[in-house]
Design an enzyme around this catalytic site. Structure first.
Site, PDB file in Angstrom:
ATOM      1  N   GLU A 101      31.965 -15.757  78.538  1.00 48.22           N
ATOM      2  CA  GLU A 101      31.827 -14.453  79.211  1.00 48.22           C
ATOM      3  C   GLU A 101      31.008 -13.504  78.345  1.00 48.22           C
ATOM      4  O   GLU A 101      30.950 -13.656  77.120  1.00 48.22           O
ATOM      5  CB  GLU A 101      33.215 -13.839  79.425  1.00 48.22           C
ATOM      6  CG  GLU A 101      33.781 -14.042  80.812  1.00 48.22           C
ATOM      7  CD  GLU A 101      33.121 -13.183  81.886  1.00 48.22           C
ATOM      8  OE1 GLU A 101      31.954 -12.745  81.715  1.00 48.22           O
ATOM      9  OE2 GLU A 101      33.756 -12.946  82.927  1.00 48.22           O
ATOM     10  N   ASP A 102      30.404 -12.510  78.978  1.00 49.23           N
ATOM     11  CA  ASP A 102      29.721 -11.469  78.187  1.00 49.23           C
ATOM     12  C   ASP A 102      30.704 -10.394  77.754  1.00 49.23           C
ATOM     13  O   ASP A 102      30.654  -9.921  76.625  1.00 49.23           O
ATOM     14  CB  ASP A 102      28.533 -10.865  78.957  1.00 49.23           C
ATOM     15  CG  ASP A 102      28.934 -10.313  80.317  1.00 49.23           C
ATOM     16  OD1 ASP A 102      29.949 -10.760  80.871  1.00 49.23           O
ATOM     17  OD2 ASP A 102      28.226  -9.441  80.834  1.00 49.23           O
ATOM     18  N   ASP A 105      36.781  -6.638  80.109  1.00 50.75           N
ATOM     19  CA  ASP A 105      36.984  -5.196  80.226  1.00 50.75           C
ATOM     20  C   ASP A 105      38.439  -4.976  80.685  1.00 50.75           C
ATOM     21  O   ASP A 105      39.350  -4.969  79.857  1.00 50.75           O
ATOM     22  CB  ASP A 105      35.939  -4.695  81.239  1.00 50.75           C
ATOM     23  CG  ASP A 105      35.848  -3.189  81.343  1.00 50.75           C
ATOM     24  OD1 ASP A 105      36.731  -2.500  80.837  1.00 50.75           O
ATOM     25  OD2 ASP A 105      34.888  -2.687  81.950  1.00 50.75           O
ATOM     26  N   PHE A 154      29.429   2.922  78.174  1.00 53.70           N
ATOM     27  CA  PHE A 154      28.663   2.134  79.143  1.00 53.70           C
ATOM     28  C   PHE A 154      27.664   1.261  78.390  1.00 53.70           C
ATOM     29  O   PHE A 154      26.596   1.716  78.023  1.00 53.70           O
ATOM     30  CB  PHE A 154      27.948   3.048  80.137  1.00 53.70           C
ATOM     31  CG  PHE A 154      27.657   2.352  81.436  1.00 53.70           C
ATOM     32  CD1 PHE A 154      26.966   1.141  81.468  1.00 53.70           C
ATOM     33  CD2 PHE A 154      28.104   2.877  82.632  1.00 53.70           C
ATOM     34  CE1 PHE A 154      26.712   0.478  82.649  1.00 53.70           C
ATOM     35  CE2 PHE A 154      27.847   2.231  83.839  1.00 53.70           C
ATOM     36  CZ  PHE A 154      27.157   1.032  83.841  1.00 53.70           C
ATOM     37  N   ARG A 167      19.233  -6.023  81.538  1.00 52.62           N
ATOM     38  CA  ARG A 167      19.790  -7.258  80.984  1.00 52.62           C
ATOM     39  C   ARG A 167      18.892  -7.828  79.890  1.00 52.62           C
ATOM     40  O   ARG A 167      19.343  -8.574  79.026  1.00 52.62           O
ATOM     41  CB  ARG A 167      19.954  -8.317  82.083  1.00 52.62           C
ATOM     42  CG  ARG A 167      20.969  -7.968  83.167  1.00 52.62           C
ATOM     43  CD  ARG A 167      21.244  -9.205  84.026  1.00 52.62           C
ATOM     44  NE  ARG A 167      21.887  -8.903  85.297  1.00 52.62           N
ATOM     45  CZ  ARG A 167      23.209  -8.815  85.464  1.00 52.62           C
ATOM     46  NH1 ARG A 167      24.012  -8.971  84.443  1.00 52.62           N
ATOM     47  NH2 ARG A 167      23.726  -8.564  86.656  1.00 52.62           N
TER      48      ARG A 167
HETATM   49  C1  PRP Z   1      31.262  -8.276  84.326  1.00 51.56           C
HETATM   50  C2  PRP Z   1      31.494  -9.284  83.206  1.00 51.56           C
HETATM   51  C3  PRP Z   1      32.845  -9.858  83.486  1.00 51.56           C
HETATM   52  C4  PRP Z   1      33.559  -8.725  84.179  1.00 51.56           C
HETATM   53  C5  PRP Z   1      34.503  -8.082  83.224  1.00 51.56           C
HETATM   54  O1  PRP Z   1      30.731  -8.916  85.430  1.00 51.56           O
HETATM   55  O2  PRP Z   1      30.509 -10.276  83.191  1.00 51.56           O
HETATM   56  O3  PRP Z   1      32.763 -10.986  84.332  1.00 51.56           O
HETATM   57  O4  PRP Z   1      32.573  -7.767  84.600  1.00 51.56           O
HETATM   58  O5  PRP Z   1      35.198  -7.009  83.806  1.00 51.56           O
HETATM   59  P1  PRP Z   1      36.766  -6.978  83.996  1.00 51.56           P
HETATM   60  O6  PRP Z   1      37.398  -7.469  82.709  1.00 51.56           O
HETATM   61  O7  PRP Z   1      37.042  -5.502  84.236  1.00 51.56           O
HETATM   62  O8  PRP Z   1      37.123  -7.808  85.170  1.00 51.56           O
HETATM   63  P2  PRP Z   1      29.960  -8.179  86.630  1.00 51.56           P
HETATM   64  O9  PRP Z   1      30.858  -8.117  87.823  1.00 51.56           O
HETATM   65  O10 PRP Z   1      29.402  -6.875  86.120  1.00 51.56           O
HETATM   66  O11 PRP Z   1      28.820  -9.208  86.984  1.00 51.56           O
HETATM   67  P3  PRP Z   1      27.516  -9.681  86.149  1.00 51.56           P
HETATM   68  O12 PRP Z   1      28.020 -10.517  84.987  1.00 51.56           O
HETATM   69  O13 PRP Z   1      26.763 -10.496  87.145  1.00 51.56           O
HETATM   70  O14 PRP Z   1      26.773  -8.446  85.694  1.00 51.56           O
END
Ligand code: PRP
Length: 183
Positions: A101-102, A105, A154, A167
């Site tokens: 994962e990136d 949150d 952010f 990105r």
């Molecule tokens: C982001 C990130 C995680 C998630 C984390 O994805 O890659 O999957 O949010 O947030 P959380 O812990 O509050 O659930 P996003 O929906 O922004 O999609 P992306 O990776 O395609 O930008």
């Protein structure tokens, strides 16, 4: 105007990213062997750059697969609803899985992913995330490899977006508030 002008500050530089990702890979190299043949699952889109750099430091045999997840209503109105936009190509039953994962949150997305994987009967599941924002966590969720803990700002770049942009920035930056306030 250049997208770099929308960055308030650099939170994690390219050099810091490079060093920390090499260290995370070393942790993984100490755990996995060729016989484990893990499958690294890149959670799109945010984790693509992290995965690309991480995989180049791994010395054990492994395979890659991709899954795209979309989380809805994040922020103050978070519902925790999550949807699979692109599913795995592989069957991971009996396999050693590493979710990449990136950012973790609230923890809602990862909780969903872990439940979803449990139903696929893998031999083991570990999680690697480049970033973690512990102050935002709504659900406790286990993470095995964490690159950096970040404050509640952010963050964009190195795979992370705002409105699908930024990105490509080679560092983790903080977006100027006026950019997301004007949209
Ligand atoms: C982001 C990130 C995680 C998630 C984390 O994805 O890659 O999957 O949010 O947030 P959380 O812990 O509050 O659930 P996003 O929906 O922004 O999609 P992306 O990776 O395609 O930008």
């Amino acid at each position: 105007m250049s997208l770099f002008n929308d960055v308030e500050k650099v939170l994690i530089s390219e050099t810091e990213l490079k060093e920390r990702i090499a260290a995370l890979a070393a942790e993984m190299n100490a755990i996995y062997t060729d016989d484990d043949l893990p499958v690294l699952i890149c959670i799109l889109k945010g984790a693509f750059m992290f995965l690309a750099d991480l995989t180049r430091h791994l010395t054990f045999r492994h395979e890659l697969d991709f899954m795209e997840i979309s989380s809805y209503g994040r922020g103050t109105t978070s519902t925790g609803a999550v949807r699979i936009l692109l599913d795995l190509a592989k069957d991971v039953q009996g396999r050693n899985v590493v979710i990449v994962e990136d950012i973790v949150d609230t923890g809602n997305t990862l909780t969903y992913i872990l439940r979803n994987f449990a139903a696929r009967n893998p031999a083991s599941v570990r999680v690697a995330t480049l970033l973690s924002k512990p102050s935002r966590r709504q659900i406790e969720v286990p993470v095995d490899f964490i690159g950096f803990e970040v404050p509640d700002e952010f963050v964009i770049g190195y795979g992370l977006d705002f409105a699908e942009q930024y990105r490509n920035l080679p560092f983790i930056g903080v977006l100027k508030p006026e950019v997301y306030q004007r949209s």
